[in-house]
Design an enzyme around this catalytic site. Sequence first.
Site, PDB file in Angstrom:
ATOM      1  N   GLY A  39     -53.774  44.741  92.825  1.00  0.00           N
ATOM      2  CA  GLY A  39     -52.832  45.777  92.408  1.00  0.00           C
ATOM      3  C   GLY A  39     -51.462  45.563  93.028  1.00  0.00           C
ATOM      4  O   GLY A  39     -51.285  44.763  93.954  1.00  0.00           O
ATOM      5  N   CYS A  40     -50.506  46.285  92.525  1.00  0.00           N
ATOM      6  CA  CYS A  40     -49.123  46.099  92.968  1.00  0.00           C
ATOM      7  C   CYS A  40     -48.933  46.584  94.408  1.00  0.00           C
ATOM      8  O   CYS A  40     -48.410  45.855  95.258  1.00  0.00           O
ATOM      9  CB  CYS A  40     -48.159  46.815  92.036  1.00  0.00           C
ATOM     10  SG  CYS A  40     -48.570  48.536  91.645  1.00  0.00           S
TER      11      CYS A  40
END
Lengths: 343, 343, 343, 343
Positions: free
Chosen positions: B152-153
């Site tokens: 994920g970011c």
Amino acid sequence: MKVGVVGASGYSGEVLVKLLLSHPHVTLAAVTSRQHAGKAVSKLMPALRGTLADKLHFCDSAAPALAARADIDLWFLALPHGAAAEFARDLVAAGRKVIDLSADFRIADLATYENYYGHHHAPALLPVARFVLPELTDPKWKTEIRLAAAPGCYPTSALVPLVPLLRAGVVAREHIVVNSFSGVSGAGKKTEEHYLFVARAESAKAYGLVKHRHLAEIEEQLALVAGAPVVVQFNPHLAPMRRGIVTTITVPAAPGATIESLYATWHAAYAGRPFVTVLHAGETPDSAHVTGTNRVDLAAVHDPRTGNFVLTSALDNLVKGASGQAVQIMNLWSGFPETSGLG
Amino acid sequence: MKVGVVGASGYSGEVLVKLLLSHPHVTLAAVTSRQHAGKAVSKLMPALRGTLADKLHFCDSAAPALAARADIDLWFLALPHGAAAEFARDLVAAGRKVIDLSADFRIADLATYENYYGHHHAPALLPVARFVLPELTDPKWKTEIRLAAAPGCYPTSALVPLVPLLRAGVVAREHIVVNSFSGVSGAGKKTEEHYLFVARAESAKAYGLVKHRHLAEIEEQLALVAGAPVVVQFNPHLAPMRRGIVTTITVPAAPGATIESLYATWHAAYAGRPFVTVLHAGETPDSAHVTGTNRVDLAAVHDPRTGNFVLTSALDNLVKGASGQAVQIMNLWSGFPETSGLG
Amino acid sequence: MKVGVVGASGYSGEVLVKLLLSHPHVTLAAVTSRQHAGKAVSKLMPALRGTLADKLHFCDSAAPALAARADIDLWFLALPHGAAAEFARDLVAAGRKVIDLSADFRIADLATYENYYGHHHAPALLPVARFVLPELTDPKWKTEIRLAAAPGCYPTSALVPLVPLLRAGVVAREHIVVNSFSGVSGAGKKTEEHYLFVARAESAKAYGLVKHRHLAEIEEQLALVAGAPVVVQFNPHLAPMRRGIVTTITVPAAPGATIESLYATWHAAYAGRPFVTVLHAGETPDSAHVTGTNRVDLAAVHDPRTGNFVLTSALDNLVKGASGQAVQIMNLWSGFPETSGLG
Amino acid sequence: MKVGVVGASGYSGEVLVKLLLSHPHVTLAAVTSRQHAGKAVSKLMPALRGTLADKLHFCDSAAPALAARADIDLWFLALPHGAAAEFARDLVAAGRKVIDLSADFRIADLATYENYYGHHHAPALLPVARFVLPELTDPKWKTEIRLAAAPGCYPTSALVPLVPLLRAGVVAREHIVVNSFSGVSGAGKKTEEHYLFVARAESAKAYGLVKHRHLAEIEEQLALVAGAPVVVQFNPHLAPMRRGIVTTITVPAAPGATIESLYATWHAAYAGRPFVTVLHAGETPDSAHVTGTNRVDLAAVHDPRTGNFVLTSALDNLVKGASGQAVQIMNLWSGFPETSGLG
């Protein structure tokens, strides 16, 4: 009552002029600017066209001349630190009330001031000056001082949530981490490449880590409440917006403290205070909701995994974080309703 | 090599299509969309007009039909969690490589996944799947897995600075506080009032406090490195910008650790890695500097007053935080130069 | 005097509620919302926390029930066109004054209305209704009508500069080209992908070319002044900002007209009007200077090469372009000072 | 082939360096900066960290020294007008190809240049220089000139839609009104209060009315096509975005011209041109769709009421409006594929 503003060319100066021009109980009788003396105020502040700012002209800002103006009871100083102290000296000596928006008199301890800001230009005034955050400072200030130091924007956003909790023993005084996110006007009107639209739009970044100057007043105020030194990790950031601060504070819950006791403490501390809003469960402060108001919005959650509370606040750095709070101080000091001219 | 993208209607899907269309070593042979089947890809992604996206049309996205396409060696899944797992099942069964941009296979521990995301639709694949953050994951993944979960970011922005330091014993594993500020595209393409321009412009706010889903993969990865549970306070915020994340991490220095040992650890960990830049002293990561790149910029300071390090990172949530990292994984998995199509 | 607002869930409805809550001469006694009946107004309008909006609750909006409220003298309709006409029917029949912010009664000619908007739901009211742009409409409206139609945002920005010039014969009535650039709130609160932050930030585009609905009222008003049809090229655009309109009008100078005669005409037309500011030479209207005000700023230049004047105006689409102008109409209609509650 | 860039400290200079560093057929062998000589290019352009810009250092920019570098075949001048002409003189004299991004050689008629820009520093070069808009300029330029003047951003946005229509007699050459709306980078990197984030965010305004310098090249190019003088009303505006221009042109349809003949003319003119996209019916150019590309998007509508066509275009002012177009010119001049290094 007539009031004056010294040094209105910055962002908070403009907001201050706007607030004072529409204030029901005061007349803005002087706005000074060395650089723009003689020009109509609305010429420099086009958002104020069509108001009294069309008729009001900047006057020169020699401190002795200002001190000699017997018609003006109270002066606001919207100057850089250092310069503010110099004006304060003459104006206080002439018996005027002074509300200073700079950092010069926010910090009671001279050594701390010098550590963060360097040489102090009017230390003799410190005994008659006080950091005044109206919702937190002992109301005796109204009769005890001659100069009120309006708090900084970041400190207001951190102290309003923290102070009542620390005072009530709801939170620990260690491992406090404050992350703030400020609109670009918080940096002042600096014509540097870093603050150009093209540099700041679509850009977020931390700055001033470890020793941002506002840390001095945050820690001094917390220490006064805690009765012991409080050391805070303060991480400010710039956000691509003009105004507004959101502050997120991670702080360990004191033994036995619950989210209910936290909210009860806040409600007790801020009952009847028009400018602090404790949000309902499930709501989170949003800087856009407070822009243009003198409000601080507050919320908190408890994290059972870490044992921390996470406190969040939002305010407008130019209003509650600067000029609105200065007007609020004037209102209280002068016996006006606290909300006069503030919406 | 031919590749396909399942579910390209979101923000990261568009960036992925763009990267793959200009990639020198692969042909984007299929882009699926239930809703838009038959339309030219550039019709939905007008930024890609004038490219191969004018000629490429969305195809339908029935998983068995995709699995039957023998010409396509590798599929990217740009789907919501849950849906991704269902496609992964068919595609892996058909012998295809799969790079999943959703959360479905980022978390090795099924109970943790279920705690954060609910029911898992393909737990049988977990043994052949792995969270792959190319700079941090043991390179053996390239031969051991059939499905790579792109991180994920937020986790990428937190793990790249933290993992080498935790591994080297430069930082403590307690009292870690992560504050992140994300551009609005990080929330996905949701047509809700909260994400309208008028609501988000000039607005910053915290959200998802205490139990944001990305916490699961941050903590699992840190625990793997620390050899013990790591509990993190994670405070995400929305910033009024389209893309970009800045993350600021407060973490106690380990006994004896210095800012020099911290930087030395980072330099050792990221020597020769094209997508991690350790900034020079005095520089701070700025989200605008990494937008459109697959880079993570890193910096740190030591605070002798608190004993903490403050680590800062910046990345583009849609590139290094999603699609760029997925392409980087493909490059490594397929034996292409790591930077192919990413610079 | 008690007033009510029907349909306050849009952007201009919120501004209207804010203005009325702080208006010195009226009490906002009812705010209706089918969807939110029973909720506190500040729950839906968090910017109004800490004001009377905390205590005021949305009431249901059945037209007969509203018409029966004898305590309310004047209603504002902040509804979509069509719906507004239906409420207007009942409220006017009950003898209430109505100020309509929709397009339903802006256009006197029914056929024109139907051409642009389709079926009209209360054509019988047209004879007692009037388009009221306070600075331009014959002041007899105050005693002649029962329903005032507040002008649209674009029309206000075009008519304020053009009408006095056309009336005085300073400009031609042919080859008029109006280009406008509006903040995104001008499009209303539409939860469509096109209006998401990510779509609109950093984006400018034309829309509604050739037959934008506001063209109908622009041309009808110009024709009334010119005594002959006026056909305008109107090119609206969206700009990546929340509020504000700038309008740039290219219009041939009439024979003999000079920039001096143009400014003299404006000064004569707007002398003593608090909400129109004719800028000094060298100044150009800037939308940011009028945001939050009820002002229109005006400037013009003459181009000897083309023989045209280029007129520029700026206003806040939600204030002078909608709710502020509606309050201004109420002030004039009710005998309050024109500027009451408007800054 | 080795190329150099003189004067890369502005916004278009940075984009140019980025494009050249990733160009497949050239080596960027010199980037000059008087002020920053000796520093790594990525130090000043942090968006280029992790690329060859880390290794490339600014060199000094004395014109004779640059002219003496035999290894460099082609120089780009990214300098203010005036300064560009001085460098051009030495470099052309030394036999180098020069692509100038300034205005110095865009205007063939010296008197026109002097009218808009003042003294010309190298008029002797005008015969070997030419305004080159690759899609419009006669391709013979490739062999006839020694210096190519890359067009301005506004002119490109106006000429690409207008020139083929004027050439084909689809539009009139009178009553042309061009309104443009530019991102703030179009104004250059000026550290003035007017360009600060706080001044420009949430702000739109017209500027440079009547005699913006770009008018000179717009009108000269149109006159060359029309075979007679063309006088244009050109109204530029600033929009609160970093990059992008949208231009909206009102132009009378020629007798007999239809929207079908207009589109047919565009399709014929731009068939096979990779960087001009004629949109499908119902689509409108959006600056965000072209940001980062070398594309111009075009659309048009016919207004039967006014008899006008309204043409709209969008481009990225720093790419197709400056550096991308300069690279496109280099590609064509050097025999590379037109799209090399341009996405």
